[in-house]
Enzyme design. Structure first.
Site, mmCIF file in Angstrom:
data_model
loop_
_atom_site.group_PDB
_atom_site.id
_atom_site.type_symbol
_atom_site.label_atom_id
_atom_site.label_comp_id
_atom_site.label_asym_id
_atom_site.label_seq_id
_atom_site.Cartn_x
_atom_site.Cartn_y
_atom_site.Cartn_z
ATOM 1 N N LYS A 1 100.115 -12.475 -9.126
ATOM 2 C CA LYS A 1 98.822 -12.646 -9.815
ATOM 3 C C LYS A 1 97.784 -11.610 -9.356
ATOM 4 O O LYS A 1 97.958 -10.934 -8.334
ATOM 5 C CB LYS A 1 98.323 -14.070 -9.561
ATOM 6 C CG LYS A 1 99.209 -15.157 -10.206
ATOM 7 C CD LYS A 1 98.608 -16.551 -10.003
ATOM 8 C CE LYS A 1 99.448 -17.624 -10.661
ATOM 9 N NZ LYS A 1 98.842 -18.981 -10.511
ATOM 10 N N TYR B 1 99.467 -20.046 -20.553
ATOM 11 C CA TYR B 1 98.966 -21.258 -19.893
ATOM 12 C C TYR B 1 98.514 -22.317 -20.895
ATOM 13 O O TYR B 1 97.713 -23.184 -20.548
ATOM 14 C CB TYR B 1 97.834 -20.885 -18.924
ATOM 15 C CG TYR B 1 98.336 -20.410 -17.568
ATOM 16 C CD1 TYR B 1 99.174 -21.209 -16.777
ATOM 17 C CD2 TYR B 1 97.974 -19.161 -17.070
ATOM 18 C CE1 TYR B 1 99.634 -20.775 -15.538
ATOM 19 C CE2 TYR B 1 98.438 -18.724 -15.820
ATOM 20 C CZ TYR B 1 99.265 -19.545 -15.073
ATOM 21 O OH TYR B 1 99.722 -19.127 -13.831
ATOM 22 N N PHE C 1 89.911 -26.209 -15.712
ATOM 23 C CA PHE C 1 89.960 -24.861 -15.133
ATOM 24 C C PHE C 1 90.600 -23.829 -16.065
ATOM 25 O O PHE C 1 90.785 -22.677 -15.685
ATOM 26 C CB PHE C 1 90.698 -24.881 -13.785
ATOM 27 C CG PHE C 1 92.091 -25.464 -13.843
ATOM 28 C CD1 PHE C 1 93.162 -24.709 -14.284
ATOM 29 C CD2 PHE C 1 92.328 -26.775 -13.440
ATOM 30 C CE1 PHE C 1 94.446 -25.243 -14.341
ATOM 31 C CE2 PHE C 1 93.612 -27.314 -13.494
ATOM 32 C CZ PHE C 1 94.664 -26.546 -13.946
ATOM 33 N N ARG D 1 110.196 -22.053 -6.252
ATOM 34 C CA ARG D 1 109.085 -23.004 -6.047
ATOM 35 C C ARG D 1 108.906 -23.280 -4.552
ATOM 36 O O ARG D 1 107.785 -23.378 -4.056
ATOM 37 C CB ARG D 1 109.335 -24.319 -6.788
ATOM 38 C CG ARG D 1 109.464 -24.211 -8.296
ATOM 39 C CD ARG D 1 108.170 -23.990 -9.024
ATOM 40 N NE ARG D 1 107.247 -25.090 -8.940
ATOM 41 C CZ ARG D 1 106.069 -25.128 -9.586
ATOM 42 N NH1 ARG D 1 105.702 -24.116 -10.367
ATOM 43 N NH2 ARG D 1 105.267 -26.153 -9.451
ATOM 44 N N ARG E 1 102.284 -18.594 -0.673
ATOM 45 C CA ARG E 1 100.898 -19.067 -0.824
ATOM 46 C C ARG E 1 100.234 -19.319 0.526
ATOM 47 O O ARG E 1 99.048 -19.063 0.697
ATOM 48 C CB ARG E 1 100.857 -20.285 -1.737
ATOM 49 C CG ARG E 1 101.018 -19.874 -3.210
ATOM 50 C CD ARG E 1 101.315 -21.037 -4.097
ATOM 51 N NE ARG E 1 101.209 -20.710 -5.518
ATOM 52 C CZ ARG E 1 101.671 -21.478 -6.495
ATOM 53 N NH1 ARG E 1 102.276 -22.622 -6.205
ATOM 54 N NH2 ARG E 1 101.542 -21.117 -7.749
ATOM 55 N N ASN F 1 96.014 -18.062 -6.385
ATOM 56 C CA ASN F 1 97.095 -18.435 -5.467
ATOM 57 C C ASN F 1 98.314 -17.505 -5.516
ATOM 58 O O ASN F 1 99.434 -17.917 -5.233
ATOM 59 C CB ASN F 1 97.468 -19.906 -5.669
ATOM 60 C CG ASN F 1 97.942 -20.194 -7.068
ATOM 61 O OD1 ASN F 1 98.051 -19.280 -7.890
ATOM 62 N ND2 ASN F 1 98.263 -21.448 -7.341
ATOM 63 N N HIS G 1 102.992 -17.090 -9.597
ATOM 64 C CA HIS G 1 103.441 -18.151 -10.512
ATOM 65 C C HIS G 1 104.953 -18.200 -10.460
ATOM 66 O O HIS G 1 105.602 -17.164 -10.356
ATOM 67 C CB HIS G 1 103.026 -17.857 -11.963
ATOM 68 C CG HIS G 1 103.828 -18.630 -12.965
ATOM 69 N ND1 HIS G 1 103.539 -19.929 -13.290
ATOM 70 C CD2 HIS G 1 104.963 -18.315 -13.642
ATOM 71 C CE1 HIS G 1 104.462 -20.376 -14.155
ATOM 72 N NE2 HIS G 1 105.332 -19.415 -14.379
ATOM 73 N N GLU H 1 109.332 -18.608 -20.785
ATOM 74 C CA GLU H 1 108.401 -17.672 -20.141
ATOM 75 C C GLU H 1 108.994 -16.265 -20.057
ATOM 76 O O GLU H 1 108.300 -15.270 -20.299
ATOM 77 C CB GLU H 1 108.029 -18.196 -18.756
ATOM 78 C CG GLU H 1 107.184 -19.470 -18.830
ATOM 79 C CD GLU H 1 106.935 -20.136 -17.481
ATOM 80 O OE1 GLU H 1 106.294 -21.200 -17.472
ATOM 81 O OE2 GLU H 1 107.375 -19.610 -16.439
HETATM 82 P P1 ATP Z 1 101.955 -21.879 -11.504
HETATM 83 O O1 ATP Z 1 102.134 -22.590 -12.817
HETATM 84 O O2 ATP Z 1 100.922 -20.766 -11.581
HETATM 85 O O3 ATP Z 1 103.243 -21.446 -10.894
HETATM 86 P P2 ATP Z 1 101.749 -24.414 -10.198
HETATM 87 O O4 ATP Z 1 102.879 -24.799 -11.073
HETATM 88 O O5 ATP Z 1 101.900 -24.577 -8.719
HETATM 89 O O6 ATP Z 1 101.356 -22.899 -10.435
HETATM 90 P P3 ATP Z 1 100.007 -25.700 -12.103
HETATM 91 O O7 ATP Z 1 99.588 -27.114 -11.941
HETATM 92 O O8 ATP Z 1 101.036 -25.355 -13.120
HETATM 93 O O9 ATP Z 1 100.439 -25.160 -10.645
HETATM 94 O O10 ATP Z 1 98.694 -24.859 -12.367
HETATM 95 C C1 ATP Z 1 98.776 -23.566 -12.935
HETATM 96 C C2 ATP Z 1 97.775 -22.660 -12.270
HETATM 97 O O11 ATP Z 1 96.454 -23.088 -12.602
HETATM 98 C C3 ATP Z 1 97.784 -22.682 -10.735
HETATM 99 O O12 ATP Z 1 98.757 -21.865 -10.160
HETATM 100 C C4 ATP Z 1 96.394 -22.188 -10.434
HETATM 101 O O13 ATP Z 1 96.312 -20.768 -10.556
HETATM 102 C C5 ATP Z 1 95.578 -22.846 -11.524
HETATM 103 N N1 ATP Z 1 95.020 -24.119 -11.071
HETATM 104 C C6 ATP Z 1 95.679 -25.282 -10.885
HETATM 105 N N2 ATP Z 1 94.871 -26.245 -10.431
HETATM 106 C C7 ATP Z 1 93.638 -25.682 -10.336
HETATM 107 C C8 ATP Z 1 92.355 -26.142 -9.926
HETATM 108 N N3 ATP Z 1 92.168 -27.400 -9.532
HETATM 109 N N4 ATP Z 1 91.330 -25.257 -9.954
HETATM 110 C C9 ATP Z 1 91.500 -23.985 -10.370
HETATM 111 N N5 ATP Z 1 92.684 -23.486 -10.766
HETATM 112 C C10 ATP Z 1 93.732 -24.310 -10.751
HETATM 113 MG MG MG Z 2 102.941 -24.487 -13.192
#
Ligand code: ATP
Ligand code: MG
Length: 139
Positions: free
Chosen positions: A10, A50, A58, A86, A103, A113, A116, A127
């Site tokens: 990212k 997304y 968010f 993961r 992370r 973070n 992805h 994806e």
């Molecule tokens: P990713 O999908 O990016 O691999 P993830 O699966 O761990 O991450 P998700 O719940 O799918 O987490 O959220 C997607 C992305 O949205 C997160 O990686 C983060 O960048 C953002 N995100 C998630 N929760 C929050 C939050 N509370 N505030 C801001 N951004 C958030």
């Molecule tokens: Mg995710």
């Protein structure tokens, strides 16, 4: 079982020149980078990618962040690659991420973070197809 997952390094990570360091963690974990491209995501690409989070508070911030600097899109291959990656990424919130995870090592916040990774084999296929054709992937 050998499978593929989709990864994004990212903007917070590319901005800090961490592409190589993130890739070292990926490769040390036994995952092979079988396709990789540095791109600047368009707003349309980020919104589509997304869209499952469209109703989350968010979402706007997330789309803005993902288009704020280049990202590196990747296909990773290996044994149980989806679950393995993961594990290697660590928890979404770096404060909760285990030692040695990407992370924990590099993420700045729950939003910024660093990486992805797909959350299922089915989503990995969807994806990967958003950013790569079969000819781009050399296993
Ligand atoms: P990713 O999908 O990016 O691999 P993830 O699966 O761990 O991450 P998700 O719940 O799918 O987490 O959220 C997607 C992305 O949205 C997160 O990686 C983060 O960048 C953002 N995100 C998630 N929760 C929050 C939050 N509370 N505030 C801001 N951004 C958030
Ligand atoms: Mg995710």
């Amino acid at each position: 079982m050998t499978e593929r997952t989709f990864s994004i390094i990212k903007p917070d990570a590319t901005r800090r020149n961490l592409t190589g360091k993130v890739n070292a963690v990926i490769e040390d974990a036994g995952l092979r980078i079988v396709a990789q491209r540095r791109i600047k995501m368009t707003e349309a690409q980020a919104k589509k990618f997304y869209e499952v989070h469209a109703e989350r508070p968010f979402y706007g911030e997330l789309v803005e962040f993902m288009t704020s600097a280049p990202v590196v899109v990747q296909v990773l291959e290996g044994d149980n690659a989806v679950a393995r990656y993961r594990e290697v990424m660590g928890a979404t919130n770096p404060a909760q991420a285990a030692d040695g995870t990407i992370r924990k090592l590099y993420a700045e916040s729950v939003g910024e973070n660093s990486v992805h990774g797909s959350d299922s084999a089915e989503n990995a296929k969807i994806e990967i197809a958003q950013f790569f054709t079969d000819a781009d992937i050399v296993g």
